[in-house]
Design an enzyme around this catalytic site. Structure first.
Site, PDB file in Angstrom:
ATOM      1  N   ILE A 196       0.992  -1.205  -0.039  1.00 48.36           N
ATOM      2  CA  ILE A 196       0.004   0.032  -0.021  1.00 48.36           C
ATOM      3  C   ILE A 196       1.037   1.278   0.071  1.00 48.36           C
ATOM      4  O   ILE A 196       0.359   2.274  -0.541  1.00 48.36           O
ATOM      5  CB  ILE A 196      -1.069  -0.027   1.014  1.00 48.36           C
ATOM      6  CG1 ILE A 196      -2.090   1.058   0.963  1.00 48.36           C
ATOM      7  CG2 ILE A 196      -0.089   0.096   2.457  1.00 48.36           C
ATOM      8  CD1 ILE A 196      -3.173   1.052   1.985  1.00 48.36           C
ATOM      9  N   ASP A 227      12.239   4.146   2.494  1.00 52.30           N
ATOM     10  CA  ASP A 227      12.319   2.546   3.011  1.00 52.30           C
ATOM     11  C   ASP A 227      13.835   2.038   3.234  1.00 52.30           C
ATOM     12  O   ASP A 227      14.575   2.973   2.978  1.00 52.30           O
ATOM     13  CB  ASP A 227      11.594   1.877   1.419  1.00 52.30           C
ATOM     14  CG  ASP A 227      11.083   0.347   1.909  1.00 52.30           C
ATOM     15  OD1 ASP A 227      11.633  -0.407   2.564  1.00 52.30           O
ATOM     16  OD2 ASP A 227      10.042   0.349   1.588  1.00 52.30           O
ATOM     17  N   ASP A 241      15.716   3.758   7.957  1.00 50.54           N
ATOM     18  CA  ASP A 241      15.115   2.994   8.831  1.00 50.54           C
ATOM     19  C   ASP A 241      14.276   3.693   9.913  1.00 50.54           C
ATOM     20  O   ASP A 241      14.975   4.610  10.923  1.00 50.54           O
ATOM     21  CB  ASP A 241      16.237   2.169   9.718  1.00 50.54           C
ATOM     22  CG  ASP A 241      15.723   0.937  10.511  1.00 50.54           C
ATOM     23  OD1 ASP A 241      14.650   1.110  10.829  1.00 50.54           O
ATOM     24  OD2 ASP A 241      16.283   0.103  10.637  1.00 50.54           O
ATOM     25  N   VAL A 242      13.034   3.477   9.961  1.00 52.71           N
ATOM     26  CA  VAL A 242      11.990   4.362  11.192  1.00 52.71           C
ATOM     27  C   VAL A 242      12.375   4.013  12.467  1.00 52.71           C
ATOM     28  O   VAL A 242      11.626   4.684  13.272  1.00 52.71           O
ATOM     29  CB  VAL A 242      10.581   3.980  10.583  1.00 52.71           C
ATOM     30  CG1 VAL A 242      10.173   4.395   8.832  1.00 52.71           C
ATOM     31  CG2 VAL A 242      10.245   2.347  10.799  1.00 52.71           C
ATOM     32  N   ASN A 273       3.672   4.527   7.252  1.00 54.73           N
ATOM     33  CA  ASN A 273       3.194   3.352   6.615  1.00 54.73           C
ATOM     34  C   ASN A 273       4.031   2.111   6.912  1.00 54.73           C
ATOM     35  O   ASN A 273       3.588   1.182   6.862  1.00 54.73           O
ATOM     36  CB  ASN A 273       3.060   3.626   5.152  1.00 54.73           C
ATOM     37  CG  ASN A 273       2.767   2.206   4.434  1.00 54.73           C
ATOM     38  OD1 ASN A 273       1.779   1.712   4.728  1.00 54.73           O
ATOM     39  ND2 ASN A 273       3.786   1.794   3.744  1.00 54.73           N
ATOM     40  N   SER A 313      -4.868  -0.528  10.593  1.00 51.92           N
ATOM     41  CA  SER A 313      -5.376  -1.902   9.895  1.00 51.92           C
ATOM     42  C   SER A 313      -6.512  -2.430  10.314  1.00 51.92           C
ATOM     43  O   SER A 313      -7.070  -2.068  11.488  1.00 51.92           O
ATOM     44  CB  SER A 313      -4.302  -3.167  10.275  1.00 51.92           C
ATOM     45  OG  SER A 313      -4.836  -4.415   9.722  1.00 51.92           O
ATOM     46  N   TYR A 373       1.459  -8.364  15.720  1.00 47.67           N
ATOM     47  CA  TYR A 373       1.069  -7.420  14.726  1.00 47.67           C
ATOM     48  C   TYR A 373      -0.041  -6.828  15.020  1.00 47.67           C
ATOM     49  O   TYR A 373      -0.419  -5.507  14.960  1.00 47.67           O
ATOM     50  CB  TYR A 373       0.883  -8.176  13.318  1.00 47.67           C
ATOM     51  CG  TYR A 373       0.215  -7.296  12.169  1.00 47.67           C
ATOM     52  CD1 TYR A 373       1.110  -6.404  11.570  1.00 47.67           C
ATOM     53  CD2 TYR A 373      -1.046  -7.464  11.912  1.00 47.67           C
ATOM     54  CE1 TYR A 373       0.707  -5.805  10.280  1.00 47.67           C
ATOM     55  CE2 TYR A 373      -1.723  -6.617  11.086  1.00 47.67           C
ATOM     56  CZ  TYR A 373      -1.017  -5.799  10.310  1.00 47.67           C
ATOM     57  OH  TYR A 373      -1.328  -4.966   9.139  1.00 47.67           O
ATOM     58  N   LYS A 428      -1.079  -2.490  15.724  1.00 46.29           N
ATOM     59  CA  LYS A 428      -2.091  -1.928  14.839  1.00 46.29           C
ATOM     60  C   LYS A 428      -3.000  -1.354  15.898  1.00 46.29           C
ATOM     61  O   LYS A 428      -3.456  -0.215  15.445  1.00 46.29           O
ATOM     62  CB  LYS A 428      -2.609  -2.645  14.115  1.00 46.29           C
ATOM     63  CG  LYS A 428      -1.571  -3.100  12.659  1.00 46.29           C
ATOM     64  CD  LYS A 428      -0.933  -1.738  12.160  1.00 46.29           C
ATOM     65  CE  LYS A 428       0.002  -2.093  11.005  1.00 46.29           C
ATOM     66  NZ  LYS A 428       0.623  -0.992  10.628  1.00 46.29           N
ATOM     67  N   VAL A 431      -5.181  -5.727   1.302  1.00 47.10           N
ATOM     68  CA  VAL A 431      -4.591  -5.071   0.021  1.00 47.10           C
ATOM     69  C   VAL A 431      -3.357  -6.070  -0.317  1.00 47.10           C
ATOM     70  O   VAL A 431      -2.501  -6.387   0.524  1.00 47.10           O
ATOM     71  CB  VAL A 431      -4.123  -3.581   0.500  1.00 47.10           C
ATOM     72  CG1 VAL A 431      -3.280  -2.986  -0.703  1.00 47.10           C
ATOM     73  CG2 VAL A 431      -5.587  -2.945   0.936  1.00 47.10           C
TER      74      VAL A 431
END
Length: 290
Positions: free
Chosen positions: A21, A40, A66-67, A93, A146, A159, A163, A195
């Site tokens: 996405i 990214d 790197d976030v 994201n 999500s 995960y 979220k 998605v």
């Protein structure tokens, strides 16, 4: 106003832009006339996407970052404002998945999910939002939750937890922005349904060398999610829906409003009635059933 009038001509920064996405949002933002900053850890993926967007007449730069690294995110924001311009749209994201029983999850896998999915959003907000606040023109912050952010799902707990956390972070951030009087900033939560992406292939699993670890359960969940992916929504189509909802000023941006909305309604009913979580047939979460 429509999405082109709202966002066209502005700068969009998208983390996790190399696939899924994130790439879909970048492609649609490009079609709307935005300038893209593609972020990214996969240098090859964002370089390829940059070339694609530039070849269509768009404006795009790719920056490996790197976030998980707050200093790197701060440096990213400084570079964008110095070299590209004020940010109209920040999309936090970047995200990863994890399969397996929670008690089988390796500590490093837990940390990876939380550091990217939750702390990565925080680092993005902390790095960019002060500059967005200081710039008087309208700006938007999108944080990717999500459909899993309004569900309880076995064998994907890290995960799902992440979220839920991102959704709560975004709701609180919206209130804080309002409380501080920054009326030109819009904070919105993106809740994708199914998605197409490579998140399931790249998801962590359990250590087969660990005593008693149920590798089969983790991998069968991966296979089930890959089956769902086969019928999932195209990322560019999902992006178009999200941009139009955002332009209308909605807070919850749903890629598939009907079935993501039904999952939200189901969650609300569970909380209202204080109903204990119940296993679904086959134990696994199937977004198509919502």
């Amino acid at each position: 106003m429509d999405a082109r009038e709202t966002f066209g001509g502005g700068v969009a920064v998208i983390t996790g832009a190399g696939a899924g996405i994130g790439a879909g949002l970048a492609r649609h933002a490009n079609a709307l006339g935005m300038s893209l900053v593609l972020v990214d850890v996969d240098a090859a993926a964002i370089a390829t996407l940059r070339d694609e967007l530039v070849a269509t007449g768009g404006s795009a730069v790719d920056i490996v970052c790197d976030v998980r690294d707050p200093a790197a995110m701060t440096a990213l924001a400084e570079r964008v404002y110095r070299d590209v311009g004020p940010v109209r749209l920040l999309v936090n994201n970047a995200g990863v998945e994890q399969f397996g029983y929670l008690w089988d999850t390796p500590v490093q896998n837990w940390n990876r999910v939380m550091d990217i999915n939750v702390s990565g959003v925080f680092h993005g907000v902390r790095a960019f939002l002060p500059n967005m606040i200081a710039t008087p023109s309208p700006a938007w912050v999108w944080n990717l939750s999500s459909i899993g952010g309004v569900a309880a799902v076995p064998l994907q707990a890290p995960y799902i937890i992440s979220k839920h956390a991102v959704l709560a972070l975004t709701e609180c951030l919206r209130l804080e922005v309002q409380l501080a009087g920054h009326d030109h900033i819009q904070v919105q939560a993106v809740l994708p349904g199914a998605v197409k992406s490579n998140i399931f292939e790249a998801a962590g699993g359990v250590d087969p060398a660990a005593d008693g670890a149920d590798v089969a359960a983790a991998e069968s969940t991966r296979e089930a999610m890959l089956d769902i992916k086969a019928a999932a929504m195209d990322p560019v189509e999902a992006a178009e829906v999200v941009f139009e909802q955002a332009a209308r000023g909605e807070f919850y941006l749903l890629t598939q409003p009907e079935y993501v909305g039904s999952a939200m309604a189901e969650r609300a009913e569970v909380l209202r009635t204080q109903t204990a979580p119940q296993l679904r047939t086959g134990r696994r979460f199937d977004p198509a059933k919502h």
